[in-house]
Design a protein around this motif. Structure first.
Motif, PDB file in Angstrom:
ATOM      1  N   PRO A 135      -3.071 -17.551   9.088  1.00  0.00           N
ATOM      2  CA  PRO A 135      -3.882 -16.316   9.108  1.00  0.00           C
ATOM      3  C   PRO A 135      -3.525 -15.405  10.279  1.00  0.00           C
ATOM      4  N   ALA A 136      -3.283 -15.990  11.461  1.00  0.00           N
ATOM      5  CA  ALA A 136      -2.951 -15.172  12.627  1.00  0.00           C
ATOM      6  C   ALA A 136      -1.685 -14.361  12.390  1.00  0.00           C
ATOM      7  N   LEU A 137      -0.704 -14.950  11.733  1.00  0.00           N
ATOM      8  CA  LEU A 137       0.548 -14.254  11.439  1.00  0.00           C
ATOM      9  C   LEU A 137       0.361 -13.201  10.355  1.00  0.00           C
ATOM     10  N   ILE A 138      -0.305 -13.570   9.263  1.00  0.00           N
ATOM     11  CA  ILE A 138      -0.410 -12.666   8.111  1.00  0.00           C
ATOM     12  C   ILE A 138      -1.303 -11.469   8.425  1.00  0.00           C
ATOM     13  N   PHE A 139      -2.336 -11.660   9.234  1.00  0.00           N
ATOM     14  CA  PHE A 139      -3.157 -10.511   9.616  1.00  0.00           C
ATOM     15  C   PHE A 139      -2.298  -9.448  10.302  1.00  0.00           C
ATOM     16  N   GLY A 140      -1.409  -9.882  11.186  1.00  0.00           N
ATOM     17  CA  GLY A 140      -0.527  -8.934  11.863  1.00  0.00           C
ATOM     18  C   GLY A 140       0.469  -8.297  10.912  1.00  0.00           C
ATOM     19  N   VAL A 141       1.015  -9.082   9.985  1.00  0.00           N
ATOM     20  CA  VAL A 141       1.941  -8.547   8.989  1.00  0.00           C
ATOM     21  C   VAL A 141       1.253  -7.476   8.149  1.00  0.00           C
ATOM     22  N   ALA A 142       0.000  -7.715   7.785  1.00  0.00           N
ATOM     23  CA  ALA A 142      -0.746  -6.734   6.997  1.00  0.00           C
ATOM     24  C   ALA A 142      -0.920  -5.429   7.760  1.00  0.00           C
ATOM     25  N   VAL A 143      -1.252  -5.516   9.042  1.00  0.00           N
ATOM     26  CA  VAL A 143      -1.415  -4.308   9.856  1.00  0.00           C
ATOM     27  C   VAL A 143      -0.091  -3.554   9.949  1.00  0.00           C
ATOM     28  N   GLY A 144       1.017  -4.286  10.106  1.00  0.00           N
ATOM     29  CA  GLY A 144       2.321  -3.641  10.165  1.00  0.00           C
ATOM     30  C   GLY A 144       2.642  -2.881   8.891  1.00  0.00           C
ATOM     31  N   ASN A 145       2.256  -3.427   7.754  1.00  0.00           N
ATOM     32  CA  ASN A 145       2.490  -2.739   6.486  1.00  0.00           C
ATOM     33  C   ASN A 145       1.580  -1.528   6.331  1.00  0.00           C
ATOM     34  N   VAL A 146       0.351  -1.633   6.780  1.00  0.00           N
ATOM     35  CA  VAL A 146      -0.568  -0.499   6.686  1.00  0.00           C
ATOM     36  C   VAL A 146      -0.040   0.672   7.509  1.00  0.00           C
ATOM     37  N   LEU A 147       0.495   0.405   8.691  1.00  0.00           N
ATOM     38  CA  LEU A 147       1.027   1.470   9.534  1.00  0.00           C
ATOM     39  C   LEU A 147       2.227   2.160   8.882  1.00  0.00           C
ATOM     40  N   GLN A 148       2.993   1.438   8.094  1.00  0.00           N
ATOM     41  CA  GLN A 148       4.150   2.033   7.413  1.00  0.00           C
ATOM     42  C   GLN A 148       3.757   2.751   6.129  1.00  0.00           C
ATOM     43  N   GLY A 149       2.592   2.423   5.613  1.00  0.00           N
ATOM     44  CA  GLY A 149       2.186   2.944   4.313  1.00  0.00           C
ATOM     45  C   GLY A 149       2.435   1.901   3.242  1.00  0.00           C
ATOM     46  N   VAL A 150       1.476   1.751   2.351  1.00  0.00           N
ATOM     47  CA  VAL A 150       1.556   0.737   1.306  1.00  0.00           C
ATOM     48  C   VAL A 150       1.992   1.407   0.000  1.00  0.00           C
ATOM     49  N   PRO A 151       2.929   0.808  -0.744  1.00  0.00           N
ATOM     50  CA  PRO A 151       3.458   1.456  -1.961  1.00  0.00           C
ATOM     51  C   PRO A 151       2.510   1.359  -3.152  1.00  0.00           C
ATOM     52  N   PHE A 152       1.473   2.189  -3.151  1.00  0.00           N
ATOM     53  CA  PHE A 152       0.560   2.205  -4.289  1.00  0.00           C
ATOM     54  C   PHE A 152       0.379   3.635  -4.782  1.00  0.00           C
ATOM     55  N   GLN A 153      -0.062   3.735  -6.015  1.00  0.00           N
ATOM     56  CA  GLN A 153      -0.408   5.016  -6.625  1.00  0.00           C
ATOM     57  C   GLN A 153      -1.820   4.924  -7.194  1.00  0.00           C
ATOM     58  N   LEU A 154      -2.442   6.066  -7.384  1.00  0.00           N
ATOM     59  CA  LEU A 154      -3.738   6.133  -8.046  1.00  0.00           C
ATOM     60  C   LEU A 154      -3.598   7.025  -9.278  1.00  0.00           C
ATOM     61  N   ASN A 155      -4.046   6.514 -10.435  1.00  0.00           N
ATOM     62  CA  ASN A 155      -4.030   7.361 -11.622  1.00  0.00           C
ATOM     63  C   ASN A 155      -5.282   8.224 -11.657  1.00  0.00           C
ATOM     64  N   ASP A 156      -5.471   8.993 -12.735  1.00  0.00           N
ATOM     65  CA  ASP A 156      -6.604   9.909 -12.814  1.00  0.00           C
ATOM     66  C   ASP A 156      -7.947   9.183 -12.792  1.00  0.00           C
ATOM     67  N   MET A 157      -7.938   7.893 -13.152  1.00  0.00           N
ATOM     68  CA  MET A 157      -9.157   7.087 -13.133  1.00  0.00           C
ATOM     69  C   MET A 157      -9.331   6.346 -11.802  1.00  0.00           C
ATOM     70  N   LEU A 158      -8.483   6.685 -10.823  1.00  0.00           N
ATOM     71  CA  LEU A 158      -8.479   6.065  -9.496  1.00  0.00           C
ATOM     72  C   LEU A 158      -8.165   4.576  -9.558  1.00  0.00           C
ATOM     73  N   MET A 159      -7.423   4.175 -10.559  1.00  0.00           N
ATOM     74  CA  MET A 159      -6.973   2.788 -10.657  1.00  0.00           C
ATOM     75  C   MET A 159      -5.692   2.620  -9.846  1.00  0.00           C
ATOM     76  N   PRO A 160      -5.641   1.647  -8.910  1.00  0.00           N
ATOM     77  CA  PRO A 160      -4.431   1.458  -8.105  1.00  0.00           C
ATOM     78  C   PRO A 160      -3.297   0.832  -8.917  1.00  0.00           C
ATOM     79  N   LEU A 161      -2.111   1.367  -8.756  1.00  0.00           N
ATOM     80  CA  LEU A 161      -0.919   0.873  -9.443  1.00  0.00           C
ATOM     81  C   LEU A 161       0.160   0.585  -8.419  1.00  0.00           C
ATOM     82  N   TYR A 162       0.797  -0.580  -8.540  1.00  0.00           N
ATOM     83  CA  TYR A 162       1.880  -0.981  -7.640  1.00  0.00           C
ATOM     84  C   TYR A 162       3.150  -1.208  -8.459  1.00  0.00           C
TER      85      TYR A 162
END
Length: 386
Positions: A135-162
């Motif tokens: 958990p200590a490692l993955i929490f940091g990895v998640a923050v690193g990805n958030v800072l770079q931007g996460v590859p998701f899209q939102l359709n007209d219904m606000l449904m997340p698509l990856y």
């Protein structure tokens, strides 16, 4: 007048952004040293008694400390539903790995002393290591990805698509910058766990914790600086170019966002936020020196200060962004367009004002009752200890 209208929606959004930060920092400050002790366990304890000493420093408090994690998850679910939906969709395997590790930890606590065999106990000790380090490692990895931007899209219904399948999405999280952030996280929490062991133990366990913790602190200090430099010159930031009107609806697609420039432009717009990384570096540096010098109580407090500064620096640098999108910037989630309704946020705030002091008071009472060092003589004389 409806009570929920006493506070405007935008003010409530900022309050809940702050409260989310408080819950996440509270988790890192309390359960963080539990994770750190788990990650240190195979290295600070060479005998069964020494490992039992280390385990018994966190055994009575880890369940209470984990309340902060549960509260944080609940706050995301109730106050920021789009964040909950988008993050859990994109980080599904990572979340599963964290939960599996956290589930493994209580099992290891309960079962390691059910038998006396060396192989049996050694196996559960390594399970505790996994339960702390992963958990200590993955929490940091998640923050690193958030800072770079996460590859998701939102359709007209606000449904997340990856894009891509679930395995590709997981592998893409393990990029160099995110792994560097993971190193910052695990080394910082190992330093925090070492500071706790220095306070709660004596003899060989304390000596090894100080030695390993000081190295972990130096690693955290250097990698945090490297991550900051990389963020300044190698990672593009995000800027809101038009926003939802004041107290507007929670729809990220109503805003426009530009992906470019640097995250560190926030420091020119709001110079006062520089206090956060300064506190992070100062706290880590002084905690490392405290470990080397053998100081106890002050070292743990300084370690907490460092963690507070590091986590705060991420939130303040990104504000008002919560989860930016790297492939559809206009779908990025911000404080102004990813919250629940005004009434929901107000009711939750009232509940928080009532129950948060009770949680803090109970936590303080538990630590007061359990204050003092854990010794080898104590665990050897108590057959019911871990």
């Amino acid at each position: 007048m409806i009570l929920s209208e006493l506070i405007s929606l935008d003010v409530l959004r900022v309050i809940w952004w702050l409260l989310l930060g408080v819950l996440l920092i509270g988790f890192a400050l309390t359960d963080g040293f539990d994770l750190g002790v788990g990650a240190l366990l195979p290295f600070v304890g060479k005998t069964d008694t020494e490992r039992r000493v280390a385990i018994n420093t966190v055994g009575p408090v880890w369940e209470g400390n984990q309340v902060w994690f549960i509260l944080g998850g609940g706050a995301i679910f109730a106050a920021w539903p789009p964040l909950y939906a988008v993050s859990f969709s994109g980080f599904y395997l990572a979340m599963f790995a964290i939960l599996a590790a956290l589930i493994l930890r209580p099992v290891a606590f309960k079962y390691r002393s059910k038998r006396d065999g060396h192989a049996w106990r050694n196996g559960w000790d390594w399970a505790l290591f996994v339960g702390g380090a992963v958990p200590a490692l993955i929490f940091g990895v998640a923050v690193g990805n958030v800072l770079q931007g996460v590859p998701f899209q939102l359709n007209d219904m606000l449904m997340p698509l990856y894009p891509g399948n679930f395995f590709i999405k997981f592998i893409s999280l393990l990029n160099p910058f995110a792994l560097l952030a993971g190193v910052v996280s695990i080394s910082m929490l190992m330093m925090h766990g070492a500071a706790w062991l220095t306070l709660k133990t004596e003899g060989p366990v304390q000596f090894r914790a100080r030695a390993i913790g000081s190295v972990a602190g130096m690693v955290a200090f250097v990698t945090y600086i490297l991550a900051g430099v990389w963020l300044a010159f190698g990672i593009k930031g995000y800027t809101i170019t038009s926003v939802v009107p004041d107290n507007g609806p929670s729809n990220p697609l109503f805003s426009t966002v530009e992906h470019g420039g640097s995250w560190l432009s926030a420091y020119s717009d709001r110079p006062w936020i520089a206090i956060a990384p300064i506190l992070g570096l100062l706290g880590i540096a002084l905690a490392t020196m405290g470990l080397r010098a053998g100081r106890e109580g002050s070292t743990l407090l300084l370690s907490k200060l460092g963690i507070f500064g590091v986590i705060s620096s991420v939130g303040l640098t990104m504000f008002p962004f919560i989860l930016p999108s790297s492939i559809q910037p206009d779908a990025s989630l911000t404080v102004w367009d990813a919250s629940s309704s005004q009434q929901t946020l107000f009711v939750m705030l009232v509940v928080t004002v009532i129950f948060m002091p009770l949680i803090l008071a109970y936590t303080a009472w538990v630590y007061k009752v359990l204050w003092g060092k854990v010794t080898a003589e104590e665990v050897e004389s108590d057959s019911h200890s871990y």
